[in-house]
Enzyme design. Structure first.
Site, mmCIF file in Angstrom:
data_model
loop_
_atom_site.group_PDB
_atom_site.id
_atom_site.type_symbol
_atom_site.label_atom_id
_atom_site.label_comp_id
_atom_site.label_asym_id
_atom_site.label_seq_id
_atom_site.Cartn_x
_atom_site.Cartn_y
_atom_site.Cartn_z
ATOM 1 N NE ARG A 149 -8.949 -5.482 -15.794
ATOM 2 C CZ ARG A 149 -7.685 -5.427 -15.403
ATOM 3 N NH1 ARG A 149 -6.698 -5.643 -16.276
ATOM 4 N NH2 ARG A 149 -7.381 -5.129 -14.171
ATOM 5 C CB CYS A 200 -4.150 -1.039 -20.859
ATOM 6 S SG CYS A 200 -4.630 -2.759 -20.580
ATOM 7 C CG ASN A 224 1.231 -4.638 -15.849
ATOM 8 O OD1 ASN A 224 2.146 -4.069 -16.418
ATOM 9 N ND2 ASN A 224 0.203 -4.003 -15.327
ATOM 10 C CG ASP A 225 -1.410 -10.439 -15.408
ATOM 11 O OD1 ASP A 225 -0.777 -10.960 -14.478
ATOM 12 O OD2 ASP A 225 -2.419 -9.745 -15.239
ATOM 13 C CD GLU A 233 -4.774 -9.958 -18.446
ATOM 14 O OE1 GLU A 233 -4.010 -9.212 -17.816
ATOM 15 O OE2 GLU A 233 -5.991 -10.047 -18.194
ATOM 16 N NE ARG A 262 -5.080 -2.427 -13.386
ATOM 17 C CZ ARG A 262 -4.071 -1.712 -13.911
ATOM 18 N NH1 ARG A 262 -4.098 -0.399 -13.856
ATOM 19 N NH2 ARG A 262 -3.055 -2.330 -14.491
ATOM 20 N NE ARG A 275 0.967 -7.863 -11.888
ATOM 21 C CZ ARG A 275 -0.116 -7.399 -12.514
ATOM 22 N NH1 ARG A 275 -0.815 -8.194 -13.304
ATOM 23 N NH2 ARG A 275 -0.486 -6.150 -12.385
ATOM 24 C CG HIS A 293 -2.128 -0.723 1.145
ATOM 25 N ND1 HIS A 293 -2.495 -1.708 2.013
ATOM 26 C CD2 HIS A 293 -3.126 -0.618 0.249
ATOM 27 C CE1 HIS A 293 -3.651 -2.194 1.653
ATOM 28 N NE2 HIS A 293 -4.060 -1.559 0.574
#
Ligand code: PEP
Ligand code: MG
Length: 527
Positions: free
Chosen positions: A321, A489, A441-442, A419, A285, A452, A180
């Site tokens: 998404r 993205c 990313n994935d 992904e 997201r 990741r 966080h």
């Protein structure tokens, strides 16, 4: 003499300043009173700590607020203080009883297999130290402005309370790039480096923190300071130069227009982004509307949120998404417990198809929102074409239900995230997708087999690996040949250093973090 320490960058930027050690749980030099008095001391300290957290909650929003709500709920739960109060009754001082009880709790959270509980350990340390400071009357050094906060880890409330008005930085012995605090630091532009170990930092007085390189220099010499000033001036120059591009369309030198869209997670972010600075929303997201531990958002709540994005965008396209939970984003009650390998398990569309009622609520809210602007809907973690077909059939069913009830609704274009390597290798199998959005990313973690969220393999998790770039280029080519729009993205699009390779790979639409819009447009203008 200067010492250079290599860690992992968690938030970009450069800062030099004096070290402020994060107040640990120091129990030294406190004399305990009678059990009755100690009981009062601990109770009062917990009340003060809860009041502080409640006060902090009013100054923040979104995820930070949820995190504080978790801490407040813990502080108000008698089960947390019960073991310490029992120890006090047997003659132990409040400070020792509290730390001992909390350390036991923290160890339990840290040992958990579950990412969610491990992440909460930082919140518990935060609670432990906040209450302890009230028991012992210790000053909180984090409140000193213009400093580099150094310690084992930093709790999210310590970050939120720190005075960043004169800048600052964070250098941690341990820590994580996905915590966080790392997220808060990136949003505030506070440089942060994690995983530095204790040895070189324990006695440091002055530090240079280079978040971009993951590098920390302790006791810098004159030459280090000069290099720092030059690097910082260069960074500031770049930032200012980039600003002139923010509100303009992104054009290459050749005049070719590159689409630059924005990635968002929550409605509260919109207040800080000028819609004129982007070509729309490339990735919303939606899982961030779902808070772990809170009731699931209903159809109306979701509809209002989706509509707010469309209203903000003022006619620009908005891609939402569908729920992408599982993996590193657990929601208790929905995501499976104790998965051996959550990133390869029941996540994204695999999970929503397994929880049809949850999926239907979301699809209905989306079908209702679609009437109010150019909405597109994107499915995460697609692996086989059947997942698109099943989602499309559910959408049709939801539309029929809404129409029968006289509720205005329509089905928006339905596209997919690329992904999972299976899709990138064989995109021709997914002809039913209205568009593709590459999730680098994935895609990178699956192609390189490097998680990741594990700092130890961060160097292998490289989106610029030729294998990843080759797949991106193949998807872009397939899009051109079939007239299917392709965007990217993943975080890679937000990194100016990757822009050239992406455009060379044939990607002409990038969806980026709000803080990177100007820098990415500036990088495009250089090409
Ligand atoms: C991605 O995987 O690149 C992506 C954009 O999705 P997320 O980071 O939310 O998994
Ligand atoms: Mg993804």
């Amino acid at each position: 003499m200067a010492t250079r320490l290599q860690g992992t960058g968690a938030s970009d930027g450069l800062f030099m300043g004096p070290v402020r050690r994060l107040a640990g749980a120091s129990t030294a030099e406190r004399r305990a009173g009678t059990p009755d008095a100690e009981h009062q001391v601990l109770r009062h300290a917990i009340t003060l700590a809860a009041a502080e957290v409640a006060g902090l909650m009013e100054r923040v929003e979104g995820e930070a607020q949820d995190m504080l709500a978790f801490q407040l709920a813990m502080l108000e739960d008698d089960a947390l203080s019960a073991p310490a109060l029992a120890a006090i009754a047997s003659g132990i001082g409040a400070h020792l009883a509290w730390v001992d009880a909390l350390d036991g709790e923290i160890a339990g959270y840290e040992a958990s297999e579950d990412d969610y509980f491990r992440a909460r350990a930082a919140d518990l340390r935060d609670i432990r130290d906040r209450v302890l400071r009230h028991v012992t009357g210790t000053a909180d050094e984090a409140a000193v402005p213009g400093a580099v906060l150094v310690g084992e880890d930093i709790g999210p409330t310590a970050f939120l309370e720190a005075d960043w008005s004169q800048g600052g930085a964070i250098a941690l012995f341990r820590g994580s790039t996905t915590s966080h605090v790392a997220m808060l630091a990136r949003a505030r532009g506070i440089p942060m480096v994690v995983g530095l170990g204790e040895e070189g930092l324990a006695a440091a007085q002055t530090l240079i923190v280079d978040g971009g390189r993951g590098l920390v220099t302790a006791e810098p010499g004159a030459a280090d300071e000069e290099a720092f000033r030059q690097d910082r001036a260069a960074l500031e120059g770049q930032r200012q130069a980039a600003e002139q591009f923010r509100l303009k369309p992104a054009l290459r030198r050749s005049g070719e227009r590159i689409e630059v869209l924005v990635n968002v997670a929550g409605v509260e972010e919109l207040a800080h982004i000028d819609p004129a600075s982007c070509d729309g929303i490339g990735l919303m997201r939606s899982e961030f509307l779902f808070r772990d531990g809170a009731p699931l958002p209903g159809e109306d709540t979701q509809f209002r949120a989706y509509r707010a994005f469309l209203d903000w965008a003022g006619g620009r396209p908005v891609t939402i998404r569908t729920l992408d939970i599982g993996g590193d984003k657990p929601i208790r009650g929905l995501t499976p417990e104790g998965e051996q390998n959550p990133f390869l398990g029941l996540r994204g569309v695999r999970l929503t198809l397994a929880h049809e009622e949850v999926f239907r609520t979301q699809l209905k809210a989306l079908a209702r929102a679609a009437v109010h602007g150019p909405l597109k809907v994107m499915i995460p973690m697609v692996t086989v074409p059947g997942e698109i077909a099943r989602t499309a059939a559910l959408f049709e069913d939801c539309l029929a239900e809404l129409t029968a009830a006289g509720t205005p609704a329509k089905i928006p274009p339905l596209g997919i995230m690329v992904e999972v390597p299976a899709v990138a290798v064989a995109p021709e199998l997914f002809a039913s997708a209205a568009f593709f959005s590459i999730g680098s990313n994935d895609l990178t973690q699956y192609v390189t087999a490097a998680s990741r969220d594990d700092a130890r393999v961060a160097a292998l998790n490289d989106p610029a690996h030729p294998a990843v770039l080759r797949l991106i280029a193949a998807v872009a080519r397939h899009g051109r040949e079939t007239g299917t729009p392709v965007s990217l993205c993943g975080d890679m699009a937000s990194e100016p250093r990757h822009v050239k390779a992406l455009i060379a790979a044939g990607v002409t639409s990038l969806s980026v973090a709000p803080a990177r819009i100007a820098a990415v447009k500036a990088a495009i203008a250089e090409l």
